[in-house]
Design a protein around this motif. Structure first.
Motif, short mmCIF file in Angstrom:
data_model
loop_
_atom_site.label_atom_id
_atom_site.label_comp_id
_atom_site.label_asym_id
_atom_site.label_seq_id
_atom_site.Cartn_x
_atom_site.Cartn_y
_atom_site.Cartn_z
N ALA A 196 0.84 -1.20 0.00
CA ALA A 196 0.00 0.00 0.00
C ALA A 196 0.87 1.25 0.00
O ALA A 196 1.91 1.29 0.65
N ARG A 197 0.44 2.25 -0.73
CA ARG A 197 1.16 3.53 -0.76
C ARG A 197 0.41 4.54 0.10
O ARG A 197 -0.78 4.77 -0.11
N VAL A 198 1.11 5.11 1.05
CA VAL A 198 0.53 6.14 1.92
C VAL A 198 1.22 7.46 1.59
O VAL A 198 2.44 7.59 1.73
N ARG A 199 0.42 8.44 1.18
CA ARG A 199 0.95 9.76 0.82
C ARG A 199 0.43 10.80 1.81
O ARG A 199 -0.76 10.83 2.12
N LEU A 200 1.33 11.66 2.26
CA LEU A 200 0.95 12.82 3.06
C LEU A 200 1.16 14.05 2.19
O LEU A 200 2.28 14.34 1.76
N ILE A 201 0.08 14.77 1.91
CA ILE A 201 0.11 15.87 0.94
C ILE A 201 -0.07 17.19 1.68
O ILE A 201 -1.07 17.42 2.37
N GLU A 202 0.90 18.07 1.54
CA GLU A 202 0.88 19.38 2.18
C GLU A 202 1.11 20.45 1.12
O GLU A 202 2.10 20.40 0.39
N ALA A 203 0.18 21.43 1.05
CA ALA A 203 0.31 22.48 0.05
C ALA A 203 1.48 23.41 0.35
O ALA A 203 2.07 23.99 -0.57
N GLY A 204 1.84 23.56 1.62
CA GLY A 204 2.95 24.42 1.99
C GLY A 204 4.30 23.77 1.79
O GLY A 204 4.40 22.61 1.36
N PRO A 205 5.36 24.49 2.15
CA PRO A 205 6.71 23.98 1.88
C PRO A 205 7.17 22.87 2.81
O PRO A 205 8.14 22.19 2.53
N ARG A 206 6.50 22.68 3.97
CA ARG A 206 6.95 21.66 4.91
C ARG A 206 5.80 21.20 5.79
O ARG A 206 4.81 21.91 5.96
N LEU A 226 9.02 5.31 8.05
CA LEU A 226 7.84 4.47 8.27
C LEU A 226 7.21 4.01 6.96
O LEU A 226 6.35 3.13 6.97
N GLY A 227 7.61 4.60 5.86
CA GLY A 227 7.06 4.24 4.56
C GLY A 227 6.08 5.23 3.98
O GLY A 227 5.40 4.94 3.00
N VAL A 228 6.00 6.43 4.57
CA VAL A 228 5.09 7.46 4.07
C VAL A 228 5.80 8.29 3.01
O VAL A 228 6.95 8.71 3.19
N GLU A 229 5.12 8.52 1.91
CA GLU A 229 5.63 9.42 0.87
C GLU A 229 5.17 10.85 1.21
O GLU A 229 3.97 11.12 1.21
N VAL A 230 6.11 11.72 1.52
CA VAL A 230 5.78 13.08 1.91
C VAL A 230 5.83 13.99 0.69
O VAL A 230 6.87 14.11 0.03
N VAL A 231 4.71 14.61 0.37
CA VAL A 231 4.59 15.49 -0.79
C VAL A 231 4.31 16.90 -0.29
O VAL A 231 3.27 17.15 0.34
N THR A 232 5.21 17.83 -0.52
CA THR A 232 5.02 19.22 -0.08
C THR A 232 5.02 20.16 -1.28
O THR A 232 5.54 19.83 -2.36
N GLY A 233 4.42 21.33 -1.09
CA GLY A 233 4.37 22.31 -2.16
C GLY A 233 3.47 21.92 -3.31
O GLY A 233 3.58 22.46 -4.41
#
Length: 440
Positions: A196-206, A226-233
């Motif tokens: 499973a792919r877990v993405r954390l999406i944040e519109a800001g820079p961090r 932990l295996g989370v793909e962190v997507v910022t901006g």
């Protein structure tokens, strides 16, 4: 007793409950009104949503909490109107409460920044009902993936996205990754939950923008471990029940098929604030005076997430410690009014920020003292258990967390509601929501 001043408190959250307790020894009669019969420890609500805790572990009936406070009457009801000139609160059941003092502390709800149509596809987390709906959605996603014969459909069921990189979003994303990689290991035959792919999406820079940059960076590192793909901006442009679309810049977009999207990106004040006809800020919070009363109405107070309070150039954050302090302050202000003394001004004591990320991973900012990793995790755990109401709650949480720590198991993985889709004869349930959850 009926000749005593009547204090009506709307909302049994942190602000309302702490104000009620602050007036326990005063010669007043209190009516505490709430739509629900329980007080909820919201900082651990994500644990219910991710099957780590059961609802009674973080909630307790208001009547039980206040059973020994003789000057309180608890009223289960919904406020529909407030007449500040006539000093009356009207309820949905036709009841009318006259008051000498009023505290409105009805909290906050989700904010979708003008895209309220996203709510059904991307539920937020504010109530126990929200938590149980999210738990159902998450657990059903793995079940639907196991049953899917089409590879693309299976991939969509195993795609998880959390929108919003604040504490709630970070906690949800980290725990979802742990569930996929550890809790569900060896339990399925046709899928590997760890894929499973877990993405954390944040519109800001961090992520965790309210923390120092160094701790935000450490939080992102711990999430990736932990295996989370962190997507910022990358702001979200669209969400529906089949997936979401990301803005990539320069007019480019990325469409991602995903059947589980969770919302943790914004909050708006309770709509009850509008009933006061007082000035509000852009998020709907009521602008209050230094003593937390509204201008021109010294007998009407607003506290908690519904109040817009500033100290110097900073806004008081919508967190549990601030709500508790506001509640206690309102009790002091009412006591001062009854004694014909000037009400004191509210001063918020900021004890710092803390957020958990996953097993043995957290960040803590205590005014210059910055902690991360296992030490921060233990600090976070002790702080949250300490502030739970009631010995039974603390014991239950400690027991469940100790078990989860050693086994990676989450004991509350029960899916409530019908397993068949709504009104269908063979298709899978797109959202995984129970009918009662959709009607809210």
């Amino acid at each position: 007793m009926h000749g005593q001043p009547h204090v009506v408190i709307v909302g049994g959250g942190f602000a309302g409950l702490w104000a009620t307790r602050a007036l326990a020894r005063d010669a007043v009669r209190i009516t505490l009104v709430d739509r629900r019969n329980h007080h909820l420890f919201q900082p651990l609500l994500y644990q219910v949503a991710t099957a780590g805790l059961s609802a009674p572990d973080i909630a307790a009936p208001l009547r039980h909490i206040l059973r020994r406070q003789g000057n309180v009457e608890v009223r289960l009801g919904e406020v529909t109107a407030i007449d500040t000139a006539g000093r009356q609160v009207r309820l949905a059941d036709g009841g009318v409460l006259d008051y000498d003092f009023l505290l409105l502390a009805s909290g906050a709800t989700h904010a979708y920044f003008g895209h309220d149509d996203w709510a059904t596809a991307a539920p937020g987390l504010k109530t126990l009902e929200d938590a149980l709906a999210i738990r159902r959605r998450v657990l059903l996603a793995f079940e639907r993936a196991e049953a899917a014969s089409d590879p693309d459909q299976r991939a969509a069921w195993l795609e998880f996205a959390v929108v919003g990189g604040g504490p709630t979003g970070v906690e949800l994303a980290g725990t979802l990754a742990e569930i996929a990689r550890h809790t569900l290991r060896d339990e399925f035959r046709r899928i590997d939950p760890a894929q499973a792919r877990v993405r954390l999406i944040e519109a800001g820079p961090r992520v965790l923008s309210s923390f120092p940059e160094s701790l935000s960076a450490k939080a992102a590192t711990q999430l990736r471990r932990l295996g989370v793909e962190v997507v910022t901006g990358r702001p979200v442009a669209h969400i529906d029940d089949q997936g979401y679309t990301l803005e990539l810049g320069d007019g480019r977009q990325e469409r991602v098929p995903a059947r589980t999207v969770l919302w943790a990106a914004g909050v708006a004040a309770s709509p009850l604030g509008a009933l006061l006809q007082a000035e509000r800020d852009h998020a709907g919070r009521v602008l209050v005076g230094p003593d937390l009363s509204i201008p021109g109405r010294p007998e009407v107070f607003v506290a908690g997430d519904l109040a817009s309070v500033r100290q110097g150039d900073r806004a008081v954050p919508g967190v549990a410690p601030a709500a508790k302090q506001m509640g206690r302050h309102v009790g002091d202000a009412i006591r001062a009014r009854l004694a014909s003394r000037p009400a004191p001004g509210f001063r918020y004591r900021d004890f710092g920020n803390l957020a958990t990320i996953g097993r043995m991973a957290a960040v803590v900012d205590l005014h210059g003292l910055k902690l991360s990793g296992i030490v921060a995790w233990w600090f976070w755990l002790v702080a949250h258990v300490f502030f739970l109401i009631g010995f039974r709650n603390r014991l239950a949480v400690l027991t469940n967390w100790a078990w989860a720590y050693w086994t990676y198991q989450r004991h509350a993985r029960i899916i409530f509601g019908p397993s068949r889709p709504r009104g269908a004869t063979g298709d899978t349930d797109d959202t995984g929501d129970a009918p009662a959850e959709r009607r809210r």
